[in-house]
Design a protein around this motif. Structure first.
Motif, PDB file in Angstrom:
ATOM      1  N   TYR A  27       0.865  -1.187   0.000  1.00  0.00           N
ATOM      2  CA  TYR A  27       0.000   0.000   0.000  1.00  0.00           C
ATOM      3  C   TYR A  27       0.898   1.234   0.000  1.00  0.00           C
ATOM      4  O   TYR A  27       1.682   1.435   0.928  1.00  0.00           O
ATOM      5  CB  TYR A  27      -0.901  -0.007   1.242  1.00  0.00           C
ATOM      6  N   LYS A  28       0.788   2.029  -1.076  1.00  0.00           N
ATOM      7  CA  LYS A  28       1.646   3.207  -1.235  1.00  0.00           C
ATOM      8  C   LYS A  28       3.104   2.797  -1.054  1.00  0.00           C
ATOM      9  O   LYS A  28       3.576   1.921  -1.758  1.00  0.00           O
ATOM     10  CB  LYS A  28       1.233   4.310  -0.259  1.00  0.00           C
ATOM     11  N   GLU A  29       3.820   3.393  -0.086  1.00  0.00           N
ATOM     12  CA  GLU A  29       5.230   3.054   0.114  1.00  0.00           C
ATOM     13  C   GLU A  29       5.427   2.003   1.198  1.00  0.00           C
ATOM     14  O   GLU A  29       6.547   1.748   1.634  1.00  0.00           O
ATOM     15  CB  GLU A  29       6.049   4.304   0.468  1.00  0.00           C
ATOM     16  N   PHE A 200      -9.543  -6.560  -5.096  1.00  0.00           N
ATOM     17  CA  PHE A 200      -9.424  -5.182  -5.555  1.00  0.00           C
ATOM     18  C   PHE A 200      -7.956  -4.803  -5.641  1.00  0.00           C
ATOM     19  O   PHE A 200      -7.159  -5.158  -4.769  1.00  0.00           O
ATOM     20  CB  PHE A 200     -10.126  -4.221  -4.589  1.00  0.00           C
ATOM     21  N   ASP A 201      -7.596  -4.046  -6.682  1.00  0.00           N
ATOM     22  CA  ASP A 201      -6.248  -3.485  -6.742  1.00  0.00           C
ATOM     23  C   ASP A 201      -6.229  -2.172  -5.968  1.00  0.00           C
ATOM     24  O   ASP A 201      -7.282  -1.699  -5.497  1.00  0.00           O
ATOM     25  CB  ASP A 201      -5.775  -3.336  -8.192  1.00  0.00           C
ATOM     26  N   PRO A 202      -5.066  -1.546  -5.766  1.00  0.00           N
ATOM     27  CA  PRO A 202      -5.003  -0.321  -4.955  1.00  0.00           C
ATOM     28  C   PRO A 202      -5.835   0.834  -5.484  1.00  0.00           C
ATOM     29  O   PRO A 202      -6.187   1.743  -4.725  1.00  0.00           O
ATOM     30  CB  PRO A 202      -3.503   0.026  -4.976  1.00  0.00           C
ATOM     31  N   GLU A 203      -6.154   0.839  -6.788  1.00  0.00           N
ATOM     32  CA  GLU A 203      -6.965   1.916  -7.363  1.00  0.00           C
ATOM     33  C   GLU A 203      -8.455   1.614  -7.309  1.00  0.00           C
ATOM     34  O   GLU A 203      -9.264   2.415  -7.776  1.00  0.00           O
ATOM     35  CB  GLU A 203      -6.549   2.175  -8.815  1.00  0.00           C
ATOM     36  N   GLY A 204      -8.840   0.471  -6.767  1.00  0.00           N
ATOM     37  CA  GLY A 204     -10.253   0.152  -6.638  1.00  0.00           C
ATOM     38  C   GLY A 204     -10.836  -0.638  -7.783  1.00  0.00           C
ATOM     39  O   GLY A 204     -12.054  -0.863  -7.810  1.00  0.00           O
ATOM     40  N   HIS A 205     -10.009  -1.069  -8.755  1.00  0.00           N
ATOM     41  CA  HIS A 205     -10.515  -1.955  -9.797  1.00  0.00           C
ATOM     42  C   HIS A 205     -10.701  -3.353  -9.213  1.00  0.00           C
ATOM     43  O   HIS A 205      -9.840  -3.858  -8.495  1.00  0.00           O
ATOM     44  CB  HIS A 205      -9.537  -2.041 -10.979  1.00  0.00           C
ATOM     45  N   LEU A 206     -11.806  -3.995  -9.542  1.00  0.00           N
ATOM     46  CA  LEU A 206     -12.053  -5.350  -9.079  1.00  0.00           C
ATOM     47  C   LEU A 206     -11.531  -6.340 -10.118  1.00  0.00           C
ATOM     48  O   LEU A 206     -11.956  -6.321 -11.275  1.00  0.00           O
ATOM     49  CB  LEU A 206     -13.545  -5.586  -8.851  1.00  0.00           C
ATOM     50  N   ILE A 207     -10.605  -7.195  -9.700  1.00  0.00           N
ATOM     51  CA  ILE A 207     -10.009  -8.191 -10.574  1.00  0.00           C
ATOM     52  C   ILE A 207     -10.722  -9.524 -10.337  1.00  0.00           C
ATOM     53  O   ILE A 207     -10.863  -9.959  -9.189  1.00  0.00           O
ATOM     54  CB  ILE A 207      -8.500  -8.361 -10.302  1.00  0.00           C
TER      55      ILE A 207
END
Length: 226
Positions: A27-29, A200-207
């Motif tokens: 998550y982020k750094e 979910f990826d970090p940008e909120g896309h559901l894979i």
């Protein structure tokens, strides 16, 4: 791995005989994971990729596959544990460096995620996967809400105000919290699919990982955008 130059940096290593370096979360750094130390104590580790500092933010009292998972989101690090017959969620704030503790409804809360003031988890009394309680704790009201899907659920994930679920027969459910109400979202899928895993990826896309029932050699991945 640094995607800009392909450089790989080792963050941690443990004895491969022990199932103790699991489920790193990015998550982020920040990167977090669980790790067995030299004193045979399982720690929750947090690494800052910018400063290269690694710290221990907590210990796990009763280590199991239920408690081997950590989750980073919304500037929080979440993990679960059991103690004296009770289950607990632990929420570490990346900015204040403080940890809050919340009691879970069953002894073994597992696979927990945190998003937008809510902790989601699958809860167990023992090691029987089918005897579970899936739901979420609303931290604003300190109320737990149980959610039923099929005989039991196989996997789930949450991001911001959205929740995705697969039940035991791989039926797919997609929700959004609107005014604190869980509202189903319509998703149009143009063909019959057999979803096997979701996240979910970090940008909120559901894979969505998809297996074709008649041709498992041709698995696919689908993406649902915010």
């Amino acid at each position: 791995m640094n995607l800009a130059n392909g450089e790989i940096q080792t963050l941690a290593e443990t004895n491969p005989e022990y199932l103790t370096l699991l489920t790193p979360s990015l998550y982020k750094e920040y990167v977090a994971w669980t790790q067995l130390n030299d004193e045979m104590q399982v720690e929750v580790k947090l690494h800052n990729l910018e400063t290269t500092e690694t710290i221990s933010v907590g210990n796990i009292n009763e280590y199991s596959l239920y408690h081997a998972f950590v989750h980073l989101h919304d500037n929080k690090l979440l993990w679960t544990d059991s103690d004296n017959g009770n289950g607990y969620y632990y929420l570490y704030d990346l900015e204040s460096k403080s940890t809050d503790k919340y009691q879970a409804p069953k002894r073994y809360p597992g696979y927990a995620t945190y998003s937008n003031g809510k902790i989601f988890a699958i809860h167990f009394d023992n090691n029987d996967w089918t005897m579970q309680d899936f739901g979420y704790l609303d931290l604003k009201t300190n109320e737990y809400h149980s959610l039923e899907h099929g005989q039991y659920i196989s996997t789930f994930d949450s991001s911001n105000d959205r929740l995705a679920i697969l039940d035991d027969e791989h039926h797919f459910y997609f929700y959004e919290f609107q005014d604190d109400e869980l509202v189903p979202l319509e998703v149009t899928i143009m063909e019959e699919i057999n979803p096997m895993h979701i996240f979910f990826d970090p940008e909120g896309h559901l894979i969505i990982y998809i297996d074709e029932e008649d041709d498992t050699d041709h698995s696919r991945v689908g993406v649902i955008y915010p």
